[in-house]
Structure formats: structure tokens, C-alpha cells
Write an enzyme that holds these catalytic residues in place. Sequence first.
Site, mmCIF file in Angstrom:
data_model
loop_
_atom_site.group_PDB
_atom_site.id
_atom_site.type_symbol
_atom_site.label_atom_id
_atom_site.label_comp_id
_atom_site.label_asym_id
_atom_site.label_seq_id
_atom_site.Cartn_x
_atom_site.Cartn_y
_atom_site.Cartn_z
ATOM 1 N N LYS A 160 -2.401 71.037 97.564
ATOM 2 C CA LYS A 160 -2.760 71.241 98.959
ATOM 3 C C LYS A 160 -1.536 71.014 99.832
ATOM 4 C CE LYS A 160 -3.764 68.399 102.077
ATOM 5 N NZ LYS A 160 -3.185 69.147 103.187
ATOM 6 N N GLU B 59 5.046 58.922 97.349
ATOM 7 C CA GLU B 59 6.419 59.062 97.876
ATOM 8 C C GLU B 59 6.277 59.053 99.402
ATOM 9 O OE1 GLU B 59 9.150 59.055 96.202
ATOM 10 O OE2 GLU B 59 8.641 59.649 94.162
HETATM 11 P P1 NAD Z 1 1.345 63.038 106.449
HETATM 12 O O1 NAD Z 1 1.067 61.760 105.727
HETATM 13 O O2 NAD Z 1 0.823 63.216 107.801
HETATM 14 O O3 NAD Z 1 0.778 64.290 105.601
HETATM 15 C C1 NAD Z 1 1.158 64.501 104.254
HETATM 16 C C2 NAD Z 1 0.036 65.248 103.549
HETATM 17 O O4 NAD Z 1 -1.123 64.418 103.485
HETATM 18 C C3 NAD Z 1 -0.403 66.535 104.250
HETATM 19 O O5 NAD Z 1 -0.635 67.539 103.284
HETATM 20 C C4 NAD Z 1 -1.709 66.129 104.920
HETATM 21 O O6 NAD Z 1 -2.611 67.203 105.127
HETATM 22 C C5 NAD Z 1 -2.265 65.151 103.889
HETATM 23 N N1 NAD Z 1 -3.272 64.213 104.394
HETATM 24 C C6 NAD Z 1 -3.503 63.831 105.676
HETATM 25 N N2 NAD Z 1 -4.509 62.927 105.715
HETATM 26 C C7 NAD Z 1 -4.907 62.731 104.447
HETATM 27 C C8 NAD Z 1 -5.895 61.892 103.834
HETATM 28 N N3 NAD Z 1 -6.666 61.073 104.546
HETATM 29 N N4 NAD Z 1 -6.007 61.919 102.492
HETATM 30 C C9 NAD Z 1 -5.206 62.711 101.742
HETATM 31 N N5 NAD Z 1 -4.268 63.530 102.262
HETATM 32 C C10 NAD Z 1 -4.130 63.540 103.598
HETATM 33 O O7 NAD Z 1 2.922 63.224 106.369
HETATM 34 P P2 NAD Z 1 3.796 64.388 107.026
HETATM 35 O O8 NAD Z 1 3.850 64.149 108.496
HETATM 36 O O9 NAD Z 1 3.331 65.698 106.510
HETATM 37 O O10 NAD Z 1 5.233 64.110 106.378
HETATM 38 C C11 NAD Z 1 6.203 63.275 106.937
HETATM 39 C C12 NAD Z 1 6.260 61.965 106.183
HETATM 40 O O11 NAD Z 1 6.481 62.216 104.799
HETATM 41 C C13 NAD Z 1 7.425 61.092 106.633
HETATM 42 O O12 NAD Z 1 6.993 59.761 106.757
HETATM 43 C C14 NAD Z 1 8.424 61.219 105.475
HETATM 44 O O13 NAD Z 1 9.302 60.130 105.354
HETATM 45 C C15 NAD Z 1 7.502 61.351 104.314
HETATM 46 N N6 NAD Z 1 8.186 61.982 103.196
HETATM 47 C C16 NAD Z 1 8.479 61.219 102.109
HETATM 48 C C17 NAD Z 1 9.175 61.770 101.043
HETATM 49 C C18 NAD Z 1 9.510 60.958 99.828
HETATM 50 O O14 NAD Z 1 9.863 61.547 98.808
HETATM 51 N N7 NAD Z 1 9.425 59.627 99.876
HETATM 52 C C19 NAD Z 1 9.570 63.102 101.088
HETATM 53 C C20 NAD Z 1 9.258 63.855 102.213
HETATM 54 C C21 NAD Z 1 8.556 63.282 103.265
#
Ligand code: NAD
Length: 487
Positions: free
Chosen positions: A185, A258
Site C-alpha cells: 500500500k 523504519e
Molecule cells: P506516515 O507515517 O504519515 O505514512 C506512512 C505510511 O503509513 C503511508 O502509506 C500511510 O498511508 C500509512 N498509514 C497512515 N496511518 C496508518 C495507520 N494507522 N496504520 C497503518 N498505516 C498507516 O509517514 P509519511 O509522512 O508518509 O513519511 C514521512 C516519514 O517517514 C518521516 O518521518 C521520515 O523520516 C520517515 N521515513 C523513514 C525512513 C526510514 O527508512 N527510516 C525512510 C523514509 C521515510
Amino acid sequence: MNAKPKLSGIDPKVDFNGPYRMLIAGKLVDSNERFEVYNPATGDVVAMAPSGSREQMEQAIAAAKEAQPKWAALSWEERSAYITAFADALEANKEDLITLLTTEQGKPRHSMASFEVNYGLDWLREIATRRLTDEIIEDTDQHLVKVAHTPLGVVGAITPWNFPNLLSVWKIAACLLTGNTMVMKPSPYTPLGALRIGEIAVTVFPAGVLNIISGGNEQGAWMTEHKDIDKISFTGSTATGKKVMASSSSNLKRITLELGGNDPAIVLPGTDYKQIIPDLFNAAFGNSGQWCIAVKRLYVHSSQHADFVRDFVDHCKTKKVGDGMDADTDLGPIQNRMQFGKLQSLFADVKDKGYKVEMGGTIDENQKSNFVPITIVNNPPDDSRIVREEPFGPILPILSYDDVDEVVERANDTDFGLGAYVMGPDVGAADKVAERIEAGTVWVNQFQSHGVDIPFGGHKQSGMGVENGRAGLEAFCNSKTYITRKK
Ligand code: NAD
């Protein structure tokens, strides 16, 4: 065995002008509901993406479950051949994938977007050559004790919007190679590239092995609470990671998280800093700062701080923020309105508190697009929001320190622990500082390199478990021990 890729015979070339469809049970399907996807450089709607229903999610999970035993029964060589064939099929659509990545994500086509897609292709071909061999613990006349690795089953992959192509490829490759099947997803902000990957994958993998379904955040929750998903491979924010962990407990799913970071970079005294400024710029501002391992706090020794700030700002002034389709753009826009709003709030805080801004500092409020200027904040206090929070945008505090013990303590004073950077003239001394930093990866006189054999993950609230490397493959497997009496 020299396994041949089992291609379906369908032409892998995809019509990038066609409608976007989801991949469920080996079929490309639409949905009754759709949602808008924007180009962050223009604010215009690029396309409508299908919003998969709960029923379609159930179909995708059921298809993955049904396909898994047969997929796991293939040899590593056969699965590896599929991964290579997948890389070939993606390659046939490479230029369109790069353009689409820039269009929905914003990153410059000629640099970041090209890099991301090409790196993903290299990654697939390289990881396809890796194997998880059995570990022999004891092999005597009496006993054989060995540890093997068996697939977990169905994996739910949940990805963010900052590196939507590469992070999808990382998850798909390791998951399928180890004999699992997947439901993926993508982020609702960047679903299009993943949907096109699905249209390409349908020409390669057997039905049900890879399913890709787009829609809102609720789909992630449907996956984490589902009893037929055995593992969640999640990349995203720490806040969502905590929800994933809580929800995954229902059937004790395996989880790899991650998550976010607030990565410090320390320039040790005596560093010939001029030669690392271009790398430091990329490490802080590449992908417009929307990088989990972006340098987010830069500490420079007080003996060099003022000169460094001056020279770093001079370098930043040569860089252009603009539409990623323009060949002279260095940094694209912020990918979405939600993140843009977070940055507006951080910029307002910097202004309200009167911190010293060397460059940038003001976001144009009257734009349909999401452009944010490169901004340097000079020595704000350690308890300021810009130092404590993960900005995920092109704004960087450059902080002064007086001694190494002090800077190590300040660097570690965070709930995050993803990446860190130490630069210094004496590699041995820099290594000693790196040993004291609480982070999953510390780059010493080097920046943001990854590799198929290099595990990557966060300490503290930056994550749980690792992706990549042998440990990353093992994270998609059960450990299974055989203890055999030979006589
Ligand atoms: P986010 O947590 O808002 O969303 C990530 C994913 O989770 C999306 O697909 C979203 O639809 C889904 N999601 C949202 N609510 C959910 C729930 N309740 N249950 C399951 N899935 C759900 O993050 P974002 O804004 O898309 O990404 C930015 C963040 O990601 C930053 O904090 C960044 O540091 C982190 N990030 C980490 C890595 C790593 O490898 N550590 C890599 C890239 C980004």
C-alpha cells in the site's frame, strides 16, 4: 540450476497515458471510488487514483495467501530469476517511471528521480544474487544442528511518499526473494508510481505474488489488524509506527519499522570543511530535506563555526529551488500540503522566536505549489523546535560547540536514533566519536551510502529491526532449527 524467468508473455511496456489500476490477484482492477493526486510543483491534479475498498483489500490478502505456498516451493534460483525479470520489465519503462516520479513527488528529474529509479534497478539485480544459506551450528559424528530460514507468509508493505519508488523496490525484492508474497500500500500522496509498478509486475509474477492497492491511511490499518498478514514492513513516521506496532499485536505479526530521524552531523575541529560543503549540502538538502537520513542538525566547532556558516551559505546561494522537470533545478518542492503546513509552522516559530536566519526564512504563502526556500538558521538554542523536531524540509540549524564530549551529549539528546555523521581530519578520532553516537548508521567522512549487504535501521524511536543486508533478508523469515541425532 539455470532457472529461466517465467514471464507471462505480456509486453512489459505500459501505456503511461492510460488509467491507473490496482494489481489484485494477477488482475489490473479499478475501484468505485477515486482520489486526486497532485503535482506539487504546480498544484494541479495529475490523475485520479483508485481508492481500493475493504473488499478489494480482502481479495488482495486472500490472493497473496493462496499464492504463497507455491511461490515458497520454488527454488531460490527460480525466485531470483523472477526478480531479475522484474528489473528488466521495469527497465523497459524506466524513462516513464522517472518522469512520473518527478510529476507526483517533485524531485528533480535529471538528478534525484533518475538516481532513485536507476538505483532501484541495480538493487533488484544485485539482491537477486544473494542467498540465505543454512547455518551449521554443530556437525559431529553424533549430531547435526542447523538453522534454516523459512518464509513468514504474507507480508503487508506500507510505504511513505519521500522515496516511493526505491522504498517499494527494497521491500518487494527482499520479501519475494525469501519466498513470501506481498500486499503493498503506497502513500496516498504518491500512489501513481507504485500503481504503474503493479502494471509492470503483472507481466512478470504469478497471480497473487505481488498485490498493490491504493487508497487512504485506513488501508494501512486494515492490513495491520488483519489475521492473514504475517508481517508488516513499514516505512513512515514514528507516530504512525507506534500505531502499526500496537495494531500488529493482535496476531503477533512480525514487524519491521523504519521511522523518522533527527540526524546530527558533527564537523570535528580542524576539518578541512571547504571540501565537504557540497556533500554536506546534498546530505542536508537532497530531496529538499525530505529524507529520513537527511542531516537535520549540523554541529561545527566554535573555532570554525562563523567561517563555515559564511561559506556554506555562499554554496547554498548557488542552488535553485524549482520545478523538478526543469534541467537547472537543484531542489524540487515539498511533496504535499500536509508537510508544507508543518514547515510553515516551523518557519513561523523561527521567526517568532527571533532566531538568526542567514538565508531564506520566508515561505511564499500565495502559491498553489509547495516551494520552500533553502533556509539556514544560525545557532538556535538546543531546546528550539528547529533543533528538537524532524523538519523534513530544506531548513537547517548550524550549531556551534566547544568540546567533543559536549557535542556527543547534545547529538544524543533526542528520542530519535536513525543516522548520524562525523567528519574529521583524523579518521581514528572520528571513529571514536562515531562509537559514542546513538544511531543505527553512522557515516564517518562519508554520506548516506547504502548497499544490498548493509543493514539499515534505527535505534530508539527511529525504528525496530533492519532492512537490507543478511539481517534484512532474515527479517522476512522464521528461524527454524533442526537438531538431528545421526546415530
Ligand atoms: P506516515 O507515517 O504519515 O505514512 C506512512 C505510511 O503509513 C503511508 O502509506 C500511510 O498511508 C500509512 N498509514 C497512515 N496511518 C496508518 C495507520 N494507522 N496504520 C497503518 N498505516 C498507516 O509517514 P509519511 O509522512 O508518509 O513519511 C514521512 C516519514 O517517514 C518521516 O518521518 C521520515 O523520516 C520517515 N521515513 C523513514 C525512513 C526510514 O527508512 N527510516 C525512510 C523514509 C521515510
